[in-house]
Scaffold this motif. Structure first.
Motif, mmCIF file in Angstrom:
data_model
loop_
_atom_site.group_PDB
_atom_site.id
_atom_site.type_symbol
_atom_site.label_atom_id
_atom_site.label_comp_id
_atom_site.label_asym_id
_atom_site.label_seq_id
_atom_site.Cartn_x
_atom_site.Cartn_y
_atom_site.Cartn_z
ATOM 1 N N ASN A 135 22.182 101.729 -21.898
ATOM 2 C CA ASN A 135 23.125 100.895 -22.641
ATOM 3 C C ASN A 135 24.407 101.687 -22.905
ATOM 4 N N GLY A 136 25.523 101.035 -22.663
ATOM 5 C CA GLY A 136 26.803 101.683 -22.931
ATOM 6 C C GLY A 136 27.276 102.600 -21.811
ATOM 7 N N GLY A 190 28.549 101.773 -19.055
ATOM 8 C CA GLY A 190 29.788 101.274 -18.455
ATOM 9 C C GLY A 190 29.572 100.314 -17.298
ATOM 10 N N LYS A 191 28.360 99.799 -17.171
ATOM 11 C CA LYS A 191 28.051 98.899 -16.049
ATOM 12 C C LYS A 191 28.873 97.608 -16.138
ATOM 13 N N SER A 192 28.889 97.009 -17.333
ATOM 14 C CA SER A 192 29.660 95.764 -17.492
ATOM 15 C C SER A 192 31.149 96.040 -17.365
ATOM 16 N N THR A 193 31.575 97.171 -17.901
ATOM 17 C CA THR A 193 32.995 97.527 -17.798
ATOM 18 C C THR A 193 33.384 97.697 -16.334
ATOM 19 N N VAL A 245 36.298 104.413 -20.792
ATOM 20 C CA VAL A 245 34.875 104.114 -20.539
ATOM 21 C C VAL A 245 34.464 104.620 -19.153
ATOM 22 N N GLU A 269 27.828 89.084 -18.088
ATOM 23 C CA GLU A 269 26.799 89.293 -19.102
ATOM 24 C C GLU A 269 26.931 88.171 -20.138
HETATM 25 N N1 LIG Z 1 35.912 95.050 -25.431
HETATM 26 C C1 LIG Z 1 35.612 96.323 -25.715
HETATM 27 N N2 LIG Z 1 36.395 97.048 -26.560
HETATM 28 C C2 LIG Z 1 36.112 98.343 -26.841
HETATM 29 N N3 LIG Z 1 35.058 99.005 -26.317
HETATM 30 C C3 LIG Z 1 34.255 98.341 -25.487
HETATM 31 C C4 LIG Z 1 34.478 96.969 -25.141
HETATM 32 N N4 LIG Z 1 33.497 96.583 -24.296
HETATM 33 C C5 LIG Z 1 32.709 97.656 -24.123
HETATM 34 N N5 LIG Z 1 33.156 98.708 -24.834
HETATM 35 C C6 LIG Z 1 32.564 100.054 -24.874
HETATM 36 O O1 LIG Z 1 32.489 100.549 -23.565
HETATM 37 C C7 LIG Z 1 31.298 101.288 -23.371
HETATM 38 C C8 LIG Z 1 30.575 100.743 -22.155
HETATM 39 O O2 LIG Z 1 30.173 99.405 -22.417
HETATM 40 P P1 LIG Z 1 29.581 98.463 -21.301
HETATM 41 O O3 LIG Z 1 29.396 97.146 -21.927
HETATM 42 O O4 LIG Z 1 30.408 98.556 -20.094
HETATM 43 O O5 LIG Z 1 28.178 99.183 -21.030
HETATM 44 P P2 LIG Z 1 26.922 98.654 -20.235
HETATM 45 O O6 LIG Z 1 26.506 99.733 -19.328
HETATM 46 O O7 LIG Z 1 27.200 97.326 -19.654
HETATM 47 O O8 LIG Z 1 25.847 98.525 -21.412
HETATM 48 P P3 LIG Z 1 24.653 97.447 -21.614
HETATM 49 O O9 LIG Z 1 23.531 97.936 -20.751
HETATM 50 O O10 LIG Z 1 24.322 97.572 -23.059
HETATM 51 O O11 LIG Z 1 25.157 96.109 -21.231
HETATM 52 C C9 LIG Z 1 30.519 101.178 -24.667
HETATM 53 O O12 LIG Z 1 30.692 102.355 -25.396
HETATM 54 C C10 LIG Z 1 31.142 100.007 -25.367
HETATM 55 O O13 LIG Z 1 31.083 100.155 -26.760
#
Ligand SMILES: Nc1ncnc2c1ncn2[C@@H]1O[C@H](COP(=O)(O)OP(=O)(O)OP(=O)(O)O)[C@@H](O)[C@H]1O
Ligand SMILES: [Mg+2]
Length: 250
Positions: A48-49, A51-54, A28, A95
């Motif tokens: 969205n997606g 990777g901010k939460s990651t 990610v 989140e």
């Molecule tokens: N537990 C998990 N297992 C597998 N893939 C994951 C997991 N959590 C997140 N992902 C994937 O990692 C990528 C980044 O997700 P993340 O949640 O970090 O994005 P984000 O920027 O926080 O999005 P959002 O604005 O929707 O919250 C996405 O493609 C998501 O599907």
């Protein structure tokens, strides 16, 4: 020991270099570079997606780093456990808030202090401080957290984070699902905490809110930082406006 030099204002409290992480087979974060300056509010935006939460999960040790470096206060912390990261002074308001829904508001707040060895008096003093910031939580302190409104739950989640006495508070999705009035109250509270010295890293879907609240901001896309700079400049940037505010550049 010699005389300790004054810490220059605005030095990097957290520094992230080439950070990689992911889940199972999936990568990610492809090498994230970012710095959070002490005493500032830094915003993290992106689709969205992206990777901010990651990124926040990796910083707090919930998702293992696969490469790169995280430096906290000069010390490398990538690979440290979530408890160790919390103990170092980095709190993460996740989140979706993730409260213990059957437990009371006050017990949720107390859980935030579980790593600190503090007595009853100090615990009460810190609870009172949270209740001063969020008077609603005092009113509702015996209520099961899961029965609180979305906004009250967000206050409780932030309060729980603060109960660890952090130097850096990371908040994932500050305003999601909350009314404008409540968002305004939360922003006032964060600004007040920041004035008292708390450093904040915030993921915020509403780009205008994010850029108005923060001093610097980072834009993420598909696991990388694609832009960063002073929030005021990003707010005026045609590319940012077009991509995230639906405003046509021209
Ligand atoms: N537990 C998990 N297992 C597998 N893939 C994951 C997991 N959590 C997140 N992902 C994937 O990692 C990528 C980044 O997700 P993340 O949640 O970090 O994005 P984000 O920027 O926080 O999005 P959002 O604005 O929707 O919250 C996405 O493609 C998501 O599907
Ligand atoms: Mg997210």
């Amino acid at each position: 020991m010699g005389v300790r030099a004054e810490r220059p204002a605005g030095r990097d409290l957290l520094r992230v270099q080439g950070l990689q992480s992911g889940y199972g087979e999936i990568t990610v974060l492809w090498g994230v570079d970012l710095a959070v300056r002490e005493g500032e509010i830094t915003a993290l935006i992106g689709s969205n997606g992206a990777g901010k939460s990651t990124l926040m999960r990796t910083l707090s040790g919930l998702v293992p780093a696969r490469g790169g470096k995280v430096t906290w206060n000069g010390e490398e912390i990538q690979g440290d456990s979530p408890a160790r990261v919390l103990d170092l002074g980095i709190a993460h308001v996740p989140e979706g808030r993730r409260l213990f829904s059957a437990m009371s508001v006050e017990d949720n707040l107390i859980m935030g202090a579980y790593l600190r060895k503090i007595g009853r008096a100090e615990m009460q003093r810190d609870l009172d401080r949270i209740y001063t910031i969020f008077p609603k939580l005092r009113e509702r302190r015996s209520q099961a957290a899961g029965t609180m409104s979305g906004g009250e739950q967000q206050m409780c989640a932030i309060g729980r984070g603060l109960m660890s006495a952090p130097r850096l508070l990371m908040i994932d999705e500050l305003s999601l699902g909350l009314s404008p009035l409540l968002v305004e109250q939360l922003i006032d509270a964060l600004n007040a905490l920041n004035r008292e010295g708390l450093t904040i890293l915030v993921v915020e879907q509403d780009v205008v809110t994010a850029l108005e609240l923060s001093t610097s901001a980072y834009v993420m896309d598909t696991g990388r930082v694609v832009q960063h700079g002073p929030s005021r400049e990003l707010l005026r940037d045609p590319a940012v406006r077009q991509a995230y505010l639906g405003v046509l550049a021209g």
